[in-house]
Each structure stands twice: as structure tokens, then as C-alpha cells.
Design an enzyme around this catalytic site. Structure first.
Site, short mmCIF file in Angstrom:
data_model
loop_
_atom_site.label_atom_id
_atom_site.label_comp_id
_atom_site.label_asym_id
_atom_site.label_seq_id
_atom_site.Cartn_x
_atom_site.Cartn_y
_atom_site.Cartn_z
N SER A 71 -2.77 -6.78 0.05
CA SER A 71 -2.57 -7.10 1.47
C SER A 71 -3.03 -8.51 1.80
O SER A 71 -2.70 -9.04 2.85
CB SER A 71 -3.39 -6.15 2.34
OG SER A 71 -3.03 -4.83 2.12
N HIS A 115 4.67 -7.21 -1.00
CA HIS A 115 3.82 -6.55 -0.02
C HIS A 115 4.65 -5.60 0.85
O HIS A 115 5.31 -6.01 1.79
CB HIS A 115 3.14 -7.63 0.84
CG HIS A 115 2.14 -7.10 1.81
ND1 HIS A 115 1.83 -7.74 2.99
CD2 HIS A 115 1.38 -5.98 1.79
CE1 HIS A 115 0.93 -7.03 3.63
NE2 HIS A 115 0.64 -5.96 2.94
N GLU A 158 7.20 -8.18 2.32
CA GLU A 158 6.79 -9.59 2.42
C GLU A 158 6.63 -10.08 0.98
O GLU A 158 5.87 -9.50 0.21
CB GLU A 158 5.45 -9.63 3.18
CG GLU A 158 4.99 -10.99 3.62
CD GLU A 158 3.68 -10.88 4.44
OE1 GLU A 158 2.86 -9.98 4.19
OE2 GLU A 158 3.49 -11.72 5.33
N ASN A 198 -0.79 -9.91 7.70
CA ASN A 198 -2.16 -9.49 8.00
C ASN A 198 -2.98 -10.57 8.70
O ASN A 198 -3.97 -10.27 9.36
CB ASN A 198 -2.85 -9.00 6.74
CG ASN A 198 -2.45 -7.57 6.45
OD1 ASN A 198 -2.41 -6.74 7.37
ND2 ASN A 198 -2.11 -7.27 5.22
N1 LIG Z 1 -2.78 1.04 3.51
C1 LIG Z 1 -1.91 0.15 3.96
O1 LIG Z 1 -1.44 0.24 5.10
C2 LIG Z 1 -1.44 -0.96 3.05
C3 LIG Z 1 -0.31 -1.70 3.40
C4 LIG Z 1 0.15 -2.72 2.54
C5 LIG Z 1 -0.55 -2.97 1.37
N2 LIG Z 1 -1.67 -2.25 1.06
C6 LIG Z 1 -2.37 -2.54 -0.20
O2 LIG Z 1 -1.96 -1.59 -1.17
C7 LIG Z 1 -3.03 -1.35 -2.09
C8 LIG Z 1 -3.34 0.14 -2.12
O3 LIG Z 1 -3.69 0.58 -0.83
P1 LIG Z 1 -3.59 2.14 -0.43
O4 LIG Z 1 -3.69 2.19 1.06
O5 LIG Z 1 -2.45 2.79 -1.11
O6 LIG Z 1 -4.97 2.69 -1.07
P2 LIG Z 1 -5.36 4.19 -1.44
O7 LIG Z 1 -6.84 4.24 -1.35
O8 LIG Z 1 -4.55 5.17 -0.65
O9 LIG Z 1 -4.89 4.33 -2.97
C9 LIG Z 1 -5.37 3.56 -4.03
C10 LIG Z 1 -5.10 4.30 -5.31
O10 LIG Z 1 -5.29 3.46 -6.43
C11 LIG Z 1 -5.80 4.26 -7.46
N3 LIG Z 1 -6.21 3.51 -8.64
C12 LIG Z 1 -5.46 3.38 -9.74
N4 LIG Z 1 -6.08 2.65 -10.68
C13 LIG Z 1 -7.26 2.32 -10.18
C14 LIG Z 1 -8.35 1.58 -10.70
N5 LIG Z 1 -8.33 1.02 -11.90
N6 LIG Z 1 -9.41 1.47 -9.91
C15 LIG Z 1 -9.43 2.00 -8.67
N7 LIG Z 1 -8.41 2.69 -8.13
C16 LIG Z 1 -7.34 2.86 -8.89
C17 LIG Z 1 -6.81 5.15 -6.77
O11 LIG Z 1 -7.15 6.26 -7.54
C18 LIG Z 1 -6.02 5.53 -5.50
O12 LIG Z 1 -5.23 6.68 -5.71
C19 LIG Z 1 -4.20 -2.24 -1.63
O13 LIG Z 1 -4.15 -3.46 -2.32
C20 LIG Z 1 -3.87 -2.45 -0.15
O14 LIG Z 1 -4.44 -3.63 0.35
C21 LIG Z 1 -2.12 -1.25 1.87
#
Ligand SMILES: NC(=O)c1ccc[n+]([C@@H]2O[C@H](COP(=O)([O-])OP(=O)(O)OC[C@H]3O[C@@H](n4cnc5c(N)ncnc54)[C@H](O)[C@@H]3O)[C@@H](O)[C@H]2O)c1
Length: 283
Positions: free
Chosen positions: A119, A140, A152, A190
Site C-alpha cells: 500500500s 496495488h 494502481e 493512500n
Molecule cells: N487491506 C487493504 O484494504 C489493502 C488494500 C490494498 C493493499 N493492501 C496491502 O496488501 C497487503 C496484504 O494486506 P491484507 O489486508 O490482505 O492483510 P491480511 O492481514 O488480511 O493478510 C496477510 C496475509 O499474509 C500472510 N503471509 C504470507 N506469508 C507471510 C509471511 N512470510 N509473513 C507474514 N505473513 C505472511 C498472512 O498469513 C496473512 O494471511 C499489505 O501489503 C497491504 O498493505 C491492503
């Protein structure tokens, strides 16, 4: 380059959605997480989303089965060995992403593109963890991935035109509208959004109004479909804090300083919808 097989790293809120739209696009998909429970949880959510589409008449049972049939579960990064594209969607933490990119760089074939759904973290810095910075790019997606139109696209300093073009085409195949921006902390999305969310959290901290009122004012007054507090809970308060910290350090500007209340919610483990409690209660 033609993409045929995609590996999605992380089966959380974002990874599951990215695996779904990749399979819908006709790609073979490997859905990875650190254990099978997490992978299965992600795939179960995809199943639920597709069932809802069938109920609404958007697709048939046969199409649903075909899409699900393209997604293979995985708990081994070695499965990247025959993939054309890897999309990383794990926690918003540079050190953890670095380790994963170093591994992926070792395993993935030389032609493969390594994309990150970060993000806010610098794409150039993530790319520098690999020996193929020209093939690393920011992809993104927005939350919830199957619904939101935007991807993005952020190029690192070394990303080639060909890699950019391939990712643009893959995004369109996934039913998305790709829009590019430069590699700055928080990118375009963001940098604008999180300042608003943080300001709402400062208001909450100062007792200016309860969360319901802050959200109603923004929904009814600005025509936002969701208020900033509900949106923060949807994104995940840990992710919101991580993004603000990246921008606070990245620009060195106090306008990105996270609200102390946000830090406290994260310390309490009140991370938002994904755990059933955040600013609001979802239990
Ligand atoms: N939540 C949002 O609205 C959003 C939007 C756009 C981008 N993002 C980005 O997407 C990414 C994931 O966010 P999310 O909301 O899906 O998070 P989340 O907490 O829902 O999921 C993250 C997942 O990654 C897994 N994972 C796999 N390998 C891993 C490792 N080596 N160490 C730690 N965790 C590991 C975890 O087990 C977990 O299931 C982040 O970089 C976030 O910034 C999030």
C-alpha cells in the site's frame, strides 16, 4: 510476454481477492500462505464470493467450478518455480516482504515478474532486494478486490516498459482499470486517503464526535459510500498504521503523524473487521 500462471503470496483479505480475479481471468493460480488453514480460509472466501455471483445470476455453477478448479493451494514458495507472475500480498512490513522477495527471486524463473500489492512501501527498495529489479513492479489492488475497479500501477526506478505493459494487460484481463503513478510513499491513493482516515482518528481521539457521527457527516455531507472509521476497519487498523508510518518517515512531514488512538487500537489487537473488532464492533 504472455502470463499463463500466477502465484499469489498471502491468502488474507487482499491475496484471496487477487487469486480470485486472476482465476477469473483464465490464469492458472497458486494460492500460497504460511499454513494450510490460512490457505483454506482464503479459498473458502473465494468460494463464498463466487456462490454469491451464482445466486445473483452473474455466472453459472459450471463457471464457478471452472474458476475454483484453476486455484491450487500451496504452503511452499518453491511453487513459484514455474510461474510467470508472482503477486505478493502479505503484511505491510518491509523486513518481512524483503525475505519473501529474496526467496522468490531465487526460485522464480528468470522471465517471471515479481509484483507487490504493498500500500505504501517503496517499490524501488523492494526491487533492490532482488537481482531482477527491472522485473519488479507495484500492482496495488483495492479492497474488496473482486468489486473494486482500480489497480494502481507503480514502477520502480528500474522497471522496464515491457514489464509495465505486461502488467497493464494482465490487469485488464482481470477486469480492472490500470492507472499508473510514480513511486512515492503512499503512492497517489493512500497519500490522499490515509490523511483523511488519520484526521478522523485524531477527531475521535480529541472527542470531537463519536465514530458514528464522523462517518455520517462524511457519508451524508461528502457523498462518500463509507465513512472513514468504517473504511479504516475494512482496510485493517494495522495496515492503516503501517502506511501512515511509511509516509511519516518517507516524507519527514508531521502531517502524516499517526493518531495515538490508532496506535492504541493496534496495540489492543483491535485491527478491524478481519478480527471482529476495530473502531466498531462486528461480533
Ligand atoms: N487491506 C487493504 O484494504 C489493502 C488494500 C490494498 C493493499 N493492501 C496491502 O496488501 C497487503 C496484504 O494486506 P491484507 O489486508 O490482505 O492483510 P491480511 O492481514 O488480511 O493478510 C496477510 C496475509 O499474509 C500472510 N503471509 C504470507 N506469508 C507471510 C509471511 N512470510 N509473513 C507474514 N505473513 C505472511 C498472512 O498469513 C496473512 O494471511 C499489505 O501489503 C497491504 O498493505 C491492503
Amino acid at each position: 510476454m504472455e502470463i499463463k500462471k500466477v502465484m499469489v503470496i498471502g491468502a488474507g483479505q487482499m491475496g484471496g481477492g487477487i487469486a480470485q480475479v486472476s482465476a477469473q481471468a483464465g490464469f492458472d493460480v497458486v494460492q500460497y500462505d504460511i499454513n494450510m488453514d490460512l490457505v483454506n480460509k482464503g479459498i473458502a472466501l473465494i468460494n463464498k464470493n463466487l456462490s454469491r455471483d451464482v445466486e445473483k445470476g452473474k455466472r453459472t455453477e459450471a463457471e464457478k467450478a471452472e474458476i475454483l478448479g484453476r486455484i491450487k493451494p500451496s504452503v511452499s514458495l518453491e511453487d513459484a518455480a514455474d510461474c510467470d507472475l508472482v503477486v505478493e500480498a502479505i503484511v505491510e512490513n518491509f523486513d518481512i516482504k524483503k525475505k519473501v522477495f529474496e526467496e522468490l527471486d531465487r526460485i522464480a524463473p528468470a522471465h517471471a515478474i515479481l509484483a507487490t500489492n504493498t500500500s505504501s512501501l517503496p517499490i524501488t527498495q523492494i526491487a533492490a532486494c532482488t537481482k531482477r529489479p527491472q522485473q519488479v513492479i507495484g500492482m496495488h489492488f483495492m479492497n474488496p478486490v473482486p468489486v473494486m475497479k482500480l489497480v494502481e500501477i507503480i514502477r520502480g526506478l528500474a522497471t522496464t516498459d515491457e514489464v509495465y505493459k505486461t502488467i497493464e494487460e494482465a490487469s485488464i484481463k482481470m477486469g480492472k482499470v490500470p492507472v499508473w503513478c510514480k513511486d512515492v510513499p503512499g503512492f497517489v491513493s493512500n497519500r490522499v486517503l490515509q490523511v483523511m482516515i488519520n484526521e478522523a482518528l485524531w477527531e475521535l481521539y480529541e472527542g470531537v464526535a463519536p465514530a458514528e457521527n464522523i462517518d455520517n457527516i462524511m457519508k451524508l455531507g461528502m457523498n462518500h459510500p463509507m465513512g472513514p472509521c468504517a473504511l479504516a476497519d475494512l482496510i485493517g487498523l494495522d495496515t492503516v498504521l503501517a502506511i501512515l508510518n511509511v509516509m511519516y518517515t518517507g516524507y519527514g512531514d508531521p502531517k502524516y503523524r499517526p493518531s495515538p488512538l490508532l496506535k492504541q487500537y493496534v496495540q489492543a489487537g483491535w485491527l478491524g473487521r478481519k478480527v471482529g473488532k476495530g473502531i466498531f464492533d462486528y461480533k
